[in-house]
Design a protein around this motif. Structure first.
Motif, short mmCIF file in Angstrom:
data_model
loop_
_atom_site.label_atom_id
_atom_site.label_comp_id
_atom_site.label_asym_id
_atom_site.label_seq_id
_atom_site.Cartn_x
_atom_site.Cartn_y
_atom_site.Cartn_z
N PHE A 151 0.86 -1.18 0.00
CA PHE A 151 0.00 0.00 0.00
C PHE A 151 0.90 1.23 0.00
N ARG A 152 0.59 2.16 -0.88
CA ARG A 152 1.30 3.46 -0.90
C ARG A 152 0.29 4.53 -0.47
N ALA A 153 0.46 5.00 0.76
CA ALA A 153 -0.53 5.91 1.34
C ALA A 153 -0.06 7.34 1.22
N ASN A 154 -0.96 8.22 0.77
CA ASN A 154 -0.71 9.65 0.72
C ASN A 154 -1.38 10.33 1.91
N ARG A 180 -3.53 12.76 4.05
CA ARG A 180 -4.75 13.53 3.81
C ARG A 180 -4.54 14.96 4.32
N ARG A 202 -14.74 10.22 9.59
CA ARG A 202 -16.15 10.18 9.25
C ARG A 202 -16.65 8.78 9.00
N ALA A 258 -3.01 -6.99 8.22
CA ALA A 258 -1.80 -6.49 8.87
C ALA A 258 -1.15 -5.41 8.02
N TYR A 296 2.49 -3.10 7.98
CA TYR A 296 3.80 -2.80 8.55
C TYR A 296 4.48 -1.73 7.68
N PRO A 338 -9.33 3.59 7.34
CA PRO A 338 -8.28 3.38 6.33
C PRO A 338 -6.97 4.04 6.77
N VAL A 339 -5.87 3.52 6.26
CA VAL A 339 -4.53 3.92 6.72
C VAL A 339 -4.34 5.45 6.68
N ASP A 346 -3.30 -9.54 3.94
CA ASP A 346 -4.73 -9.73 4.17
C ASP A 346 -5.26 -10.89 3.33
N TRP A 382 -20.49 4.81 7.90
CA TRP A 382 -20.27 6.26 7.81
C TRP A 382 -21.02 6.95 8.94
N ASN A 417 -9.40 3.74 -0.66
CA ASN A 417 -9.45 4.74 0.42
C ASN A 417 -9.67 6.15 -0.11
N THR A 438 -6.80 7.98 -1.79
CA THR A 438 -5.59 8.38 -1.06
C THR A 438 -4.52 7.29 -1.05
N THR A 439 -4.88 6.06 -1.44
CA THR A 439 -3.95 4.94 -1.30
C THR A 439 -3.89 4.13 -2.59
N GLU A 440 -2.66 3.81 -3.00
CA GLU A 440 -2.45 2.88 -4.11
C GLU A 440 -2.23 1.49 -3.53
N ARG A 441 -3.03 0.53 -3.97
CA ARG A 441 -2.84 -0.85 -3.52
C ARG A 441 -2.21 -1.64 -4.67
N LEU A 470 10.56 -8.05 6.94
CA LEU A 470 9.31 -8.64 7.39
C LEU A 470 9.21 -10.00 6.71
#
Lengths: 169, 169
Positions: A62-65, A67, A74, A85, A87, A131-132, A145, A157, B35, B38-41, B142
């Motif tokens: 996962f590459r999270a940006n 916010r 919400r 999981a 990490y 979400p992350v 997962d 929501w 998400n 916001t996230t690339e999976r 990991l």
């Protein structure tokens, strides 16, 4: 006028997180020396639970940006068929938001934990979580997962502002 | 006099590594936006195979120390009951040594791949491989492998110097 309340950010510890899953942290883990003494194995930081309804564990990235701040909580989601999981792959703090409830998460149960860049979490099956959320502009995670038949995603929501929360970071 | 031959170090690619397992690399992976965008999976880089003989997947952390150079490959191991995935937690190149064979690995089948710091590998069940080899003084990984009943570790030692290999790095 009803407005979102602030959500306090707590440190992430095994004890505090126990109702929601496992903290993946070498602290407190069983240490085994392997490979002719060249490798330390911090054993079984997390237990993957994805076998229900013929699920299989998979590993994704996962590459999270980040916010925009302030972050408004919400919604929460959960995975009824498997653990999930996360990490971090870079050593930066990040945030973990969770809640308790059966049919829906209770807004007054919401908690926010600040994880370090060497802590992961393994959300238990059915544990409500956001979400992350990252603090760095961008952060990668290794994610373990489930893949398989069945609906493994539920979202809830919070429509009323009084049930929403603002992260005080 | 018979002496260990050098083993050439090759780049790690999905195609070259296919006989031994999966390369975990966002290159070529299926990308899903999640998400709220916001996230690339990067989906299912690896498939965990640990369910035989009532095994369960677990997530551990390995802290690998660099071995003295030159590295002599004198043994390989395999896990007959489950896959084993390694993903680096710091962005440094590392080495992956594998071999082919049924009862034992054939010394002439040995190969060494140089993985980047954003590449992991998932050794297939029964794939012969060397314990983790790092180029940095110390590197964390990991690891997703198996816990459960049965013997999940076989080692094969190359007793004859002619069957051993020296890594030319």
């Amino acid at each position: 006028m009803s407005v979102p309340k602030p959500l306090v950010v707590e440190p992430l510890t095994q004890a505090a997180f126990a109702p929601f899953g496992e903290v993946m942290d070498e602290l407190g883990a069983e240490l085994r020396m392997i490979n002719e003494g060249t490798t330390e194995r911090y054993h079984a930081l997390a237990h993957v639970d994805t076998s229900g309804q013929h699920g299989k564990p998979i590993i994704s990235l996962f590459r999270a940006n980040r916010r925009p701040l302030p972050i408004l909580v919400r919604m929460l989601e959960r995975h009824p068929l498997g653990s999930q999981a996360f990490y971090p792959l870079s050593n930066r703090d990040w945030l973990v938001v969770v809640g308790l409830g059966e049919a829906r998460p209770a807004s007054d149960s919401l908690r926010c934990f600040r994880a370090t860049g060497t802590q992961g979490v393994n959300y238990a099956r059915n544990a409500w979580h956001h979400p992350v959320l990252v603090l760095a502009p961008i952060q990668d995670f290794l994610v373990v997962d489930r893949e398989g038949p069945g609906n493994n995603l539920e979202e809830y929501w919070f429509d009323h502002p009084a049930d929403q929360r603002v992260l005080s970071i």
